[in-house]
Write an enzyme that holds these catalytic residues in place. Sequence first.
Site, PDB file in Angstrom:
ATOM      1  N   GLY A  30       0.815  -1.219   0.000  1.00 49.84           N
ATOM      2  CA  GLY A  30       0.000   0.000   0.000  1.00 49.84           C
ATOM      3  C   GLY A  30       0.838   1.254   0.000  1.00 49.84           C
ATOM      4  O   GLY A  30       1.292   1.716   1.055  1.00 49.84           O
ATOM      5  N   THR A  58       0.388   3.903  -3.077  1.00 48.85           N
ATOM      6  CA  THR A  58      -0.286   4.953  -3.855  1.00 48.85           C
ATOM      7  C   THR A  58      -1.541   5.470  -3.139  1.00 48.85           C
ATOM      8  O   THR A  58      -2.309   4.690  -2.583  1.00 48.85           O
ATOM      9  CB  THR A  58      -0.675   4.416  -5.244  1.00 48.85           C
ATOM     10  OG1 THR A  58       0.455   3.776  -5.812  1.00 48.85           O
ATOM     11  CG2 THR A  58      -1.160   5.520  -6.153  1.00 48.85           C
ATOM     12  N   THR A  61       1.963   9.885  -8.215  1.00 49.84           N
ATOM     13  CA  THR A  61       3.372   9.528  -8.312  1.00 49.84           C
ATOM     14  C   THR A  61       4.227  10.251  -7.260  1.00 49.84           C
ATOM     15  O   THR A  61       5.314   9.802  -6.925  1.00 49.84           O
ATOM     16  CB  THR A  61       3.877   9.888  -9.729  1.00 49.84           C
ATOM     17  OG1 THR A  61       3.052   9.208 -10.671  1.00 49.84           O
ATOM     18  CG2 THR A  61       5.299   9.475  -9.945  1.00 49.84           C
ATOM     19  N   GLU A 120      12.131  -4.665  -7.860  1.00 49.98           N
ATOM     20  CA  GLU A 120      10.789  -4.630  -8.460  1.00 49.98           C
ATOM     21  C   GLU A 120      10.869  -4.298  -9.954  1.00 49.98           C
ATOM     22  O   GLU A 120      10.246  -4.949 -10.787  1.00 49.98           O
ATOM     23  CB  GLU A 120       9.950  -3.577  -7.727  1.00 49.98           C
ATOM     24  CG  GLU A 120       8.508  -3.538  -8.157  1.00 49.98           C
ATOM     25  CD  GLU A 120       7.768  -2.374  -7.516  1.00 49.98           C
ATOM     26  OE1 GLU A 120       6.892  -2.614  -6.689  1.00 49.98           O
ATOM     27  OE2 GLU A 120       8.075  -1.203  -7.854  1.00 49.98           O
TER      28      GLU A 120
HETATM   29  C1  LIG Z   1      -4.005  -1.968 -12.040  1.00 48.76           C
HETATM   30  C2  LIG Z   1      -3.119  -1.183 -11.118  1.00 48.76           C
HETATM   31  C3  LIG Z   1      -2.526  -1.822 -10.042  1.00 48.76           C
HETATM   32  C4  LIG Z   1      -1.750  -1.106  -9.139  1.00 48.76           C
HETATM   33  N1  LIG Z   1      -1.254  -1.718  -8.015  1.00 48.76           N
HETATM   34  C5  LIG Z   1      -0.669  -0.975  -7.045  1.00 48.76           C
HETATM   35  C6  LIG Z   1      -0.324  -1.555  -5.771  1.00 48.76           C
HETATM   36  O1  LIG Z   1      -0.485  -2.758  -5.545  1.00 48.76           O
HETATM   37  N2  LIG Z   1       0.178  -0.742  -4.803  1.00 48.76           N
HETATM   38  C7  LIG Z   1       0.368   0.593  -5.004  1.00 48.76           C
HETATM   39  O2  LIG Z   1       0.821   1.268  -4.075  1.00 48.76           O
HETATM   40  N3  LIG Z   1       0.075   1.179  -6.207  1.00 48.76           N
HETATM   41  C8  LIG Z   1      -0.442   0.419  -7.222  1.00 48.76           C
HETATM   42  N4  LIG Z   1      -0.792   1.014  -8.424  1.00 48.76           N
HETATM   43  C9  LIG Z   1      -0.585   2.430  -8.597  1.00 48.76           C
HETATM   44  C10 LIG Z   1       0.493   2.772  -9.623  1.00 48.76           C
HETATM   45  O3  LIG Z   1       1.753   2.553  -9.054  1.00 48.76           O
HETATM   46  C11 LIG Z   1       0.244   4.208 -10.064  1.00 48.76           C
HETATM   47  O4  LIG Z   1      -0.938   4.222 -10.844  1.00 48.76           O
HETATM   48  C12 LIG Z   1       1.389   4.769 -10.853  1.00 48.76           C
HETATM   49  O5  LIG Z   1       2.515   4.901 -10.037  1.00 48.76           O
HETATM   50  C13 LIG Z   1       1.063   6.136 -11.442  1.00 48.76           C
HETATM   51  O6  LIG Z   1       0.502   6.978 -10.463  1.00 48.76           O
HETATM   52  P1  LIG Z   1      -0.904   7.704 -10.696  1.00 48.76           P
HETATM   53  O7  LIG Z   1      -1.858   6.706 -11.236  1.00 48.76           O
HETATM   54  O8  LIG Z   1      -1.303   8.410  -9.477  1.00 48.76           O
HETATM   55  O9  LIG Z   1      -0.595   8.723 -11.857  1.00 48.76           O
HETATM   56  P2  LIG Z   1      -0.240  10.273 -11.686  1.00 48.76           P
HETATM   57  O10 LIG Z   1       0.889  10.445 -10.742  1.00 48.76           O
HETATM   58  O11 LIG Z   1      -1.490  11.021 -11.438  1.00 48.76           O
HETATM   59  O12 LIG Z   1       0.296  10.591 -13.151  1.00 48.76           O
HETATM   60  C14 LIG Z   1      -0.592  10.684 -14.281  1.00 48.76           C
HETATM   61  C15 LIG Z   1       0.253  10.823 -15.549  1.00 48.76           C
HETATM   62  O13 LIG Z   1       1.057  11.987 -15.459  1.00 48.76           O
HETATM   63  C16 LIG Z   1       2.433  11.667 -15.650  1.00 48.76           C
HETATM   64  N5  LIG Z   1       3.250  12.500 -14.745  1.00 48.76           N
HETATM   65  C17 LIG Z   1       3.028  12.820 -13.447  1.00 48.76           C
HETATM   66  N6  LIG Z   1       4.017  13.596 -12.981  1.00 48.76           N
HETATM   67  C18 LIG Z   1       4.897  13.751 -13.995  1.00 48.76           C
HETATM   68  C19 LIG Z   1       6.138  14.443 -14.134  1.00 48.76           C
HETATM   69  N7  LIG Z   1       6.680  15.134 -13.130  1.00 48.76           N
HETATM   70  N8  LIG Z   1       6.777  14.380 -15.330  1.00 48.76           N
HETATM   71  C20 LIG Z   1       6.223  13.703 -16.369  1.00 48.76           C
HETATM   72  N9  LIG Z   1       5.060  13.037 -16.301  1.00 48.76           N
HETATM   73  C21 LIG Z   1       4.410  13.053 -15.126  1.00 48.76           C
HETATM   74  C22 LIG Z   1       2.561  10.201 -15.300  1.00 48.76           C
HETATM   75  O14 LIG Z   1       3.641   9.623 -16.002  1.00 48.76           O
HETATM   76  C23 LIG Z   1       1.212   9.646 -15.740  1.00 48.76           C
HETATM   77  O15 LIG Z   1       1.284   9.289 -17.104  1.00 48.76           O
HETATM   78  C24 LIG Z   1      -1.529   0.288  -9.367  1.00 48.76           C
HETATM   79  C25 LIG Z   1      -2.103   0.913 -10.479  1.00 48.76           C
HETATM   80  C26 LIG Z   1      -2.902   0.201 -11.335  1.00 48.76           C
HETATM   81  C27 LIG Z   1      -3.547   0.921 -12.504  1.00 48.76           C
END
Ligand SMILES: Cc1cc2nc3c(=O)[nH]c(=O)nc-3n(C[C@H](O)[C@H](O)[C@H](O)COP(=O)(O)OP(=O)(O)OC[C@H]3O[C@@H](n4cnc5c(N)ncnc54)[C@H](O)[C@@H]3O)c2cc1C
Length: 386
Positions: free
Chosen positions: A122, A124, A130, A244
């Site tokens: 856990g 995100t 991110t 990872e």
């Molecule tokens: C099916 C699935 C399973 C997952 N499983 C887990 C889990 O088990 N545990 C867990 O903790 N998380 C999990 N995640 C979360 C996953 O790690 C995040 O979705 C991922 O890290 C991206 O974060 P976000 O979705 O909040 O995107 P955001 O951070 O909102 O970003 C959205 C977009 O903007 C871009 N972006 C953001 N900031 C920048 C920047 N500074 N420069 C350039 N581009 C940028 C990103 O590349 C992305 O394309 C899962 C996600 C999914 C969809």
Amino acid sequence: MQVREHDLGEIRDAVAKLCATFPMEYWRETDRERRYPTEFVRALTEAGWLSCLVPEEYGGAGLKLGAAAAILEEIQKSGANGAACHAQMYTMGTVLRHCSEAQKRKYLPRIAKGELRLQAFGITEPSAGTDTSSIRTAAVRKGDRYVVNGQKVWTSRAEHSDIMLLLARTAPREEAQKKTDGMSVFIVDMKAALGHGLTIRPIRTMINHATTEVFFDDLEVPAENLVGEEGKGFRYILDGMNAERILIGAECVGDARWFIAKATAYANERKVFGRPIGQNQGVQFPIARTYMATEAAALMVGRAAALYEKDEPCGPESNMAKQLAAEASWQAGDMCLQTHGGFGFAEEYDVERKFRETRLYSVAPVSNNLILAYLGQHVLGLPRSY
Ligand SMILES: Cc1cc2nc3c(=O)[nH]c(=O)nc-3n(C[C@H](O)[C@H](O)[C@H](O)COP(=O)(O)OP(=O)(O)OC[C@H]3O[C@@H](n4cnc5c(N)ncnc54)[C@H](O)[C@@H]3O)c2cc1C
């Protein structure tokens, strides 16, 4: 355990044999119903593959990362969806390096025996994305326990895991010297917590991933479940990230190899205009190009794993391995769908399912942009962009 290339071949064969006992119809059905592939996870657990990284002294096989990568690659290459269980390997990087001896003795032997599943991670949160340092889930020390409040999102396999590694703030971001200070890692006994401060809500997605939202409402976690030192949790998570990245890279290589084999077979067999479609360079060359990209990615995965096993710095290689492999698998998925024409969209060919599944790895667990930003800043010395 010392593993030589020869042993890796044996490991690959054994995993492939196990995967072959789960026909494609099994994966179609679990995907269709969004059902957790319990039988598959049980079979992998009983065969010891999921605890392969647990050291022998705690009852595991004590294999190295390269062996774990080979196992995950074979799972994906068979057409299966290893996302149901890969986290047990992903989390080991943090557990082995930072859990206390008492914590290891308490959990690892039971994980090795298959009595406990450590499949949930856990990190995100909805509002942080991110930017992990912006997480708000807070753990406040009260005597011999921490009281946790907050929310996580995309916590995959939470309903199918006994324990979770949780990252929470133990000091507000504003009070910390560095924004990444003040976060801590906890081991949460999810079965005990469920209904006592822990609520899990599934999220239906385009893939069968058993992902969820998790809510903490005055959840009490014993202080002895803190991993390492309070406030240093972000570093512990970072420490596990190279492993990872390498393991995801291996999974993507496996996916790409499945797509390439599937497309090649179809291009040889499907006849249009009186000849196999693979005779057309417009069909043949994309397969060759994808093959090249996949082999290059596999070399980088192997290089990163070799450095990791020698305990040498491998941040750039691990990140490049993950991105090259995620790009190769997506390129391969697109190529495979195109090679199959309309039939690529039919469930019974399995291409559309794998196409959806492999798309995830360009976004999670870290999106490609963030890897490029890492390379730009840390390897090339360009200005920080985030
Ligand atoms: C099916 C699935 C399973 C997952 N499983 C887990 C889990 O088990 N545990 C867990 O903790 N998380 C999990 N995640 C979360 C996953 O790690 C995040 O979705 C991922 O890290 C991206 O974060 P976000 O979705 O909040 O995107 P955001 O951070 O909102 O970003 C959205 C977009 O903007 C871009 N972006 C953001 N900031 C920048 C920047 N500074 N420069 C350039 N581009 C940028 C990103 O590349 C992305 O394309 C899962 C996600 C999914 C969809």
